[in-house]
Design an enzyme around this catalytic site. Structure first.
Site, mmCIF file in Angstrom:
data_model
loop_
_atom_site.group_PDB
_atom_site.id
_atom_site.type_symbol
_atom_site.label_atom_id
_atom_site.label_comp_id
_atom_site.label_asym_id
_atom_site.label_seq_id
_atom_site.Cartn_x
_atom_site.Cartn_y
_atom_site.Cartn_z
ATOM 1 C CB SER A 134 -0.880 5.834 5.519
ATOM 2 O OG SER A 134 -1.598 6.803 6.400
ATOM 3 C CB SER A 152 -3.444 2.890 -0.113
ATOM 4 O OG SER A 152 -3.153 4.465 0.277
ATOM 5 C CG HIS A 180 -6.793 5.676 2.861
ATOM 6 N ND1 HIS A 180 -5.104 5.006 4.219
ATOM 7 C CD2 HIS A 180 -5.988 5.319 1.860
ATOM 8 C CE1 HIS A 180 -4.409 5.090 2.807
ATOM 9 N NE2 HIS A 180 -5.157 5.486 1.323
ATOM 10 N N GLY A 184 -2.723 3.674 -5.108
ATOM 11 C CA GLY A 184 -2.475 1.979 -5.758
ATOM 12 C C GLY A 184 -1.511 1.269 -4.931
ATOM 13 C CG ASP A 217 -4.710 4.560 6.814
ATOM 14 O OD1 ASP A 217 -5.722 4.250 6.583
ATOM 15 O OD2 ASP A 217 -4.171 5.628 6.255
#
Length: 463
Positions: A331, A316, A202, A314, A233
């Site tokens: 995720s 992720s 993502h 941040g 993801d």
């Protein structure tokens, strides 16, 4: 008197030989790195015991498995006969009402219902249920609709309200910057020709450029060349700047220290894990469920790892690991690192398998060729979303905690991490004492032989 001495020598010799054998076995066990004991669960990792037992008994007689707080494997079963089989395998058994097959069927029924943003569900093995979560954005009408769906899915489904909002962990401060937001890098991987950062799908679509400084400026870090979101993801960012990747593979754990990532595996419920992110740094928690489904605003992702580890914007794409083994990629979730919350991770093994890449072993010096099979001839490509009920693929992994290249510093494990020093020293002492005993017997025998030879010589010379 002579008979007594002979008996003593034999006793010393037998004890010394036995001591040598015992000491050798102790040294062998210590070097093997396996604790003593006859329990089968001690000789194997808890996750291995759980997986093997569940595979052997099947989903109709088991109801999931996890690692207990005491570190021992636990397998849930549906009958007493299966419980006895579990105990013989070296695990603790708990008899439950609903089988794993029933739990999976209930989760599949939830997945077929109309999508409601802000909901998530996962298999809670310990509670023997499928828990459906609804965040604060879910309206009363949608809650009622989801409750009706839960009732139709079966008695194993339970509804639960949760604080916060299920969001993707994007747009916080991080050194891996793109024109669409900010993320953390996960693990360094390779296909045998090129090197990549494995991160969250993502974070950016294929073609997204990434930079190490203010977005859109400075030297490029790389470009997203493959990925999947929603459904799954994960994404690959190919290094374009040779200076951005120095060949090492480690995760920053704070205070200038790093941990080499040496492989990848699927986690076990109850396992203690660590997450590193460019916003909140190193955080720890436990795995609470597997095969989770989350309905983000941006789309639904299935087959996720659910944990108690906190995360914020941040983080992720950052790595989830345990004892140097890569487990997942951050995720999303709810809450923050002040109030706590739930965070979901894309399993690393399935991402590696679907992308056709492998981990760069963080223990090897930069530039050392991997000893794994040859790389694929084609470039990595995005693939269809994975069925959450299917088993995760295999793979190996390595990692970095931020968008900047990993810090140097990974090293091979210390000897004490694979050798049981107390057992080794005890074995060496036993061997030493045994050798002294054998030496004493030999000295006594030699002295006796010298005396006999001297007596014979004198007898002959005296006539």
């Amino acid at each position: 008197m002579r008979h007594a001495r002979r008996t003593l020598r034999r006793a010393i010799r037998s004890a010394a030989v036995g001591g040598l054998l015992c000491g050798a076995l102790m040294v062998s066990d210590a070097m093997a790195g396996e604790p003593g004991g006859s329990d089968a669960a001690v000789a194997r990792a808890p996750g291995e015991v759980v997986a093997d037992t569940m595979r052997w008994l099947g989903p109709a007689r088991t109801a999931g498995g996890w690692t207990g707080r005491d570190g021992r494997p636990v397998v849930a079963v549906t009958d007493q006969e299966a419980a006895a089989e579990v105990r013989r395998a070296g695990a603790r058994a708990e008899v439950k009402r609903h089988s794993l097959r029933e739990l999976r069927a209930a989760a599949e029924a939830l997945g077929r219902a109309p999508r409601i943003t802000g909901t998530a569900w996962s298999l809670d093995y310990a509670a023997n249920q499928v828990t459906v979560y609804a965040d604060r954005t879910v309206s009363a009408a949608d809650w009622d609709r989801m409750s009706d769906t839960a009732r139709q899915a079966g008695e194993a489904v339970r509804m639960r309200r949760t604080a916060g909002e299920f969001t993707l962990r994007l747009d916080g401060g991080a050194p891996m910057l793109g024109r669409t937001g900010r993320c953390s890098a996960g693990f360094n991987v390779t296909d045998g020709r090129d090197n990549f950062v494995l991160t969250a799908g993502h974070c950016g679509a294929v073609g997204t450029p990434w930079f190490r400084t203010v977005r859109g400026t400075g030297r490029p870090l790389g470009t997203t060349v493959a990925g999947t979101f929603p459904g799954a993801d994960f994404a690959l960012v190919r290094y374009e700047d040779p200076a951005a990747f120095d060949g090492t593979n480690a995760v920053e754990v704070g205070q200038g220290r790093t941990v080499a990532v040496v492989g990848a595996a699927d986690p076990v419920v109850g396992q203690r894990v660590f997450r590193s992110g460019s916003t909140t740094g190193l955080r720890s928690g436990r795995v609470t469920a597997l095969g989770a489904t989350v309905n983000y605003r941006e789309g639904t992702v299935t087959g996720l790892i659910q944990t108690t580890v906190c995360a914020e914007s941040g983080d992720s794409g950052g790595p989830l690991l345990a004892q140097g083994v890569a487990l997942g990629i951050t995720s999303g979730g709810n809450g923050d690192c002040t109030q706590g919350g739930v965070t979901f991770f894309q399993p690393v093994t399935s991402a590696l398998s679907r992308l056709g890449v492998r981990i760069i072993d963080g223990r090897l010096p930069p530039g050392t060729p991997p000893s794994t099979s040859p790389s694929p001839t084609s470039s990595p490509t995005a693939v269809p979303s994975r069925d959450p009920s299917a088993p995760a693929g295999g793979g190996t992994g390595g990692g970095a905690a931020a968008g900047a290249p990993p810090e140097a510093g990974p090293a091979r494990p210390a000897v004490t991490s694979i050798v049981q020093t107390p057992l080794l020293l005890t074995g060496l002492v036993v061997i030493g004492v045994s050798l002294i005993g054998l030496g004493a017997v030999r000295w006594l025998l030699t002295e006796r032989a010298d005396r006999d030879e001297l007596r014979t010589s004198y007898a002959q010379s005296w006539g």
